[in-house]
Design a protein around this motif. Structure first.
Motif, short mmCIF file in Angstrom:
data_model
loop_
_atom_site.label_atom_id
_atom_site.label_comp_id
_atom_site.label_asym_id
_atom_site.label_seq_id
_atom_site.Cartn_x
_atom_site.Cartn_y
_atom_site.Cartn_z
N ARG A 291 0.47 -0.78 0.33
CA ARG A 291 -0.28 0.36 0.07
C ARG A 291 1.24 1.08 -0.54
NH1 ARG A 291 -2.64 2.86 4.97
NH2 ARG A 291 -3.65 4.67 3.34
N PHE B 173 3.94 1.71 -1.18
CA PHE B 173 4.77 1.94 -2.31
C PHE B 173 4.17 1.85 -3.23
CE2 PHE B 173 8.19 0.43 0.50
CZ PHE B 173 9.12 1.66 0.29
N ASN C 271 -2.07 10.48 6.96
CA ASN C 271 -0.90 10.26 6.12
C ASN C 271 -1.27 10.17 4.72
OD1 ASN C 271 -1.66 7.57 5.03
ND2 ASN C 271 -1.13 6.94 7.77
N ALA D 131 -0.13 8.08 2.37
CA ALA D 131 -0.67 7.19 1.44
C ALA D 131 -2.16 7.21 1.60
CB ALA D 131 -0.96 5.73 2.22
N ALA D 132 -2.84 7.90 2.76
CA ALA D 132 -5.10 7.76 2.33
C ALA D 132 -4.49 9.93 1.65
CB ALA D 132 -5.19 9.06 4.02
N ARG E 260 -3.24 10.54 -0.81
CA ARG E 260 -2.68 9.70 -2.07
C ARG E 260 -3.64 8.73 -3.07
NH1 ARG E 260 3.52 7.33 -1.26
NH2 ARG E 260 1.90 5.46 -0.87
N GLU E 261 -4.08 7.96 -2.07
CA GLU E 261 -5.38 7.64 -2.34
C GLU E 261 -6.76 8.30 -3.22
OE1 GLU E 261 -3.53 3.64 0.06
OE2 GLU E 261 -5.20 4.81 1.49
N VAL F 30 -6.27 9.47 -6.47
CA VAL F 30 -6.60 8.90 -7.09
C VAL F 30 -7.85 8.45 -7.59
CG1 VAL F 30 -6.31 6.11 -7.86
CG2 VAL F 30 -4.81 7.39 -6.82
N ILE G 275 6.94 8.18 -5.55
CA ILE G 275 5.75 7.01 -5.17
C ILE G 275 4.91 6.32 -6.14
CG2 ILE G 275 5.52 5.06 -4.14
CD1 ILE G 275 7.59 5.56 -1.85
N GLN H 226 6.03 5.48 7.93
CA GLN H 226 5.69 4.25 7.65
C GLN H 226 7.02 3.90 5.96
OE1 GLN H 226 1.98 5.26 6.27
NE2 GLN H 226 2.98 6.63 3.96
N PRO H 227 6.72 2.58 5.74
CA PRO H 227 7.77 2.50 4.68
C PRO H 227 7.56 3.62 4.11
CG PRO H 227 6.44 0.05 5.47
CD PRO H 227 6.15 1.36 6.28
N GLY H 228 8.90 4.08 2.68
CA GLY H 228 8.32 4.44 1.62
C GLY H 228 8.68 6.00 2.38
#
Lengths: 260, 320
Positions: A219, A221, B69, B71-72, B74-75, B78, B94, B137-139
């Motif tokens: 997720r 990445f 965060n 990732a949220a 980005r999602e 999208v 990324i 988080q990773p990334g």
């Protein structure tokens, strides 16, 4: 056309799965959806195969499975002890009831900050969350099962002059087995949820981590196909255990005895 | 057979309705911005508190979305639920690498960031198998900075990847200070300063040491959709960020008053963070090339950009 008959067979599940996959692929191909949100099956299976060959996904799966099996084991033993004591002693029953009403609604993840402070962040913490989410629903099922045992069964046990241990083994467990199995199935599903969500937060804990960590990494990445690949593996294991492990046990016990 | 077609088409329908989009008609003056808290995001807070966007684009309809965060964010982009957001360069790259249609619109800030450990650990080499390193988080930029340091010191960027623990900054700080198995925390202002002022903890690696230079910690990113279909709003967004940055740099005391209310922190503390030597607010994007080269070399990215125009919008300042 004997289409209807097809869906009454034991393998109907797989027909539905095939239909869902077909619908998925059609949507991914025909509808204007963003492949980042809705990747096609080829992308998902490519990601899956790549993770199997080049990655640790199978080992990570085994790692998660191992934790869940251990957690389930501890949960079953604890739940059995507490339920049995509750059936024997009304005082203990009220204690168990109180515990269930306090802890059952609490999601393990809500306890996370406390668990980090108490136990730390390793596999023990994940195990703790699994046991917590397995234990309470299992107790509910087991006590219901024990209470549903007809009085006459217990009297037969007394007739044979069974001691407590014998009556557990030969009366209580067989007579409530359908409840115990239902409890075990719920526990299994809950254990999965707990393990995955805990792994997503606790990371690799020094090793390669579990399947939850795999999904989380995919997720962050932005490898959406990889996320779905992780989900597919979980579903596959879930269906395997449901059909082959639980299915076998049921077939050889409650179905054979005619108690279900 | 007819029934099948019906069932199948219903399932397809079901699957697609989940992805139905909330349309923002092109040309209408709307923008959806991710709102985040922290010293690194101070200009965003100033922009909101002073109504800069409203001033620069009268009649604009702004919705501030709370996001936990990157990732949220980005999602959400999208899924077309968000037009603009602020994040570090690595998570942006990324997303770009995986085909997201977005570019950097502006630089925002550089703040102190670093790896804090117990004083019993005096360097990266002493972090062993038993140690846990908490980071968002990773990334994340913290993860990539750690990988950069590991690559330089040990020739293995992934050396500490299996010791990572994904915790938000406040949870990570609690875990480190409580003396659990978390022995290291890669964090930023203000958590960094709080940890360093606690006895028994020190910094073994700073962000700039890991990177080898100064870099933009947070940049502003917008979708192509906003940039192309709503140029007026896009221009107002950039102008407002720039004005907010100028305001903080010119009037740190007034900025501290506004921020201390929003963050519920003492004014003096906020002012100290804002005027720290390592805290800089600037619209110039710094360090893009270095991040991109490193992430490509180490496999965190699959491709590289040929010219910076592929990842930054026109008129955006950048330097490498």
């Amino acid at each position: 056309m004997k289409i209807k008959a097809l869906f009454l067979k034991p393998y109907s599940k797989y027909i539905w799965i095939a239909l869902m996959l077909l619908a998925w692929e059609l949507t991914a191909k025909l509808a204007l959806v963003n492949p980042l949100a809705f990747p096609s099956l080829e992308l998902i299976f490519t990601a899956l195969i790549d993770s199997i060959i080049n990655g640790d996904i199978l080992l990570q799966m085994l790692f998660s499975l191992g934790l869940i099996v251990i957690g389930l084991g501890i949960g079953v033993v604890l739940a059995f002890l507490m339920s049995f004591l509750s059936v024997v002693s009304p005082v203990f029953a009220s204690f168990t009831d109180t515990c269930v009403s306090i802890f059952h609604p609490l999601p393990g993840i809500a306890l996370l900050p406390l668990i980090i402070l108490w136990i730390g962040t390793g596999s023990m913490a994940i195990l703790f969350i699994i046991v917590h989410s397995v234990l309470w629903p299992m107790i509910l099922n087991m006590t219901a099962g024990f209470k549903a045992i007809p009085e006459v069964y217990k009297k037969i046990g007394q007739n044979y002059e069974f001691n407590t241990f014998q009556s557990i083994l030969r009366i209580f467990i067989p007579a409530s087995l359908s409840y115990l199995l239902a409890g075990l199935k719920i526990g299994w599903a809950r254990g999965w949820r707990a393990a995955i969500s805990a792994e997503m937060i606790f990371g690799a804990s020094g090793g390669i981590g579990g399947i939850g960590w795999y999904i989380f990494n995919k997720r962050v990445f932005m490898d959406t196909a990889g996320v779905y690949a992780g989900l597919l593996i979980i579903i596959a294991v879930g269906i395997f255990v449901e059909d082959f492990v639980f299915g076998k046990i049921e077939k050889n016990t409650i179905n054979k005895w005619g108690v279900a | 057979m007819k029934k099948f077609v019906i069932i199948l088409s219903m399932m397809a329908l079901l699957l697609t309705t989940g992805c139905a989009k909330t349309e923002t008609a092109g040309g209408e003056k709307t923008i959806r911005i991710a709102e985040q808290y922290g010293i690194a995001y101070a200009p965003v807070q100033i922009m909101k508190a002073q109504g800069l966007l409203e001033k620069n684009c009268p009649g604009i309809d702004i919705s501030w979305e709370q996001m936990s965060n990157t990732a949220a964010i980005r999602e959400a982009m999208v899924a077309d639920r968000l037009d603009a957001g602020f994040m570090a360069i690595p998570p942006f790259l990324i997303g770009w690498d995986n085909g997201m249609d977005w570019k950097i619109a502006t630089g925002l800030s550089s703040v102190p960031t670093g790896l804090v450990t117990k004083t019993s650990i005096s360097g990266l080499a002493e972090l062993g198998e038993k140690d846990r390193i908490a980071l968002p988080q990773p990334g994340s930029v913290q993860h990539i900075l750690l990988a950069m340091a590991c690559d330089r010191d040990f020739g293995n960027p992934q050396k500490l990847d299996n010791n990572l623990l994904t915790l938000s900054h406040p949870d990570g700080m609690n875990a480190l200070l409580s003396g659990s198995d978390v022995t290291a925390h890669f964090t930023s202002t203000p958590y960094l300063e709080k940890e360093l002022s606690t006895e028994g903890f020190h910094q073994i690696l700073s962000g700039n040491e890991a990177f080898g230079d100064e870099f933009s910690f947070i940049v502003g990113v917008t979708t192509k959709k906003l940039h192309d279909q709503n140029p007026q709003v896009y221009a107002a967004f950039n102008q407002s960020v720039a004005e907010a940055i100028t305001f903080i740099n010119d009037h740190p005391q007034e900025a501290a008053i506004i921020l201390s209310e929003a963050y519920e922190l003492p004014e003096a503390e906020v002012l100290a963070y804002l005027s720290a030597a390592d805290t800089k607010y600037s619209t110039t994007v710094k360090g893009l090339q270095t991040f991109s080269d490193f992430m490509l070399k180490t496999g965190y990215l699959k491709k590289s950009y040929e010219s910076p125009e592929a990842v930054v919008w026109e008129h955006t300042d950048y330097e490498d």
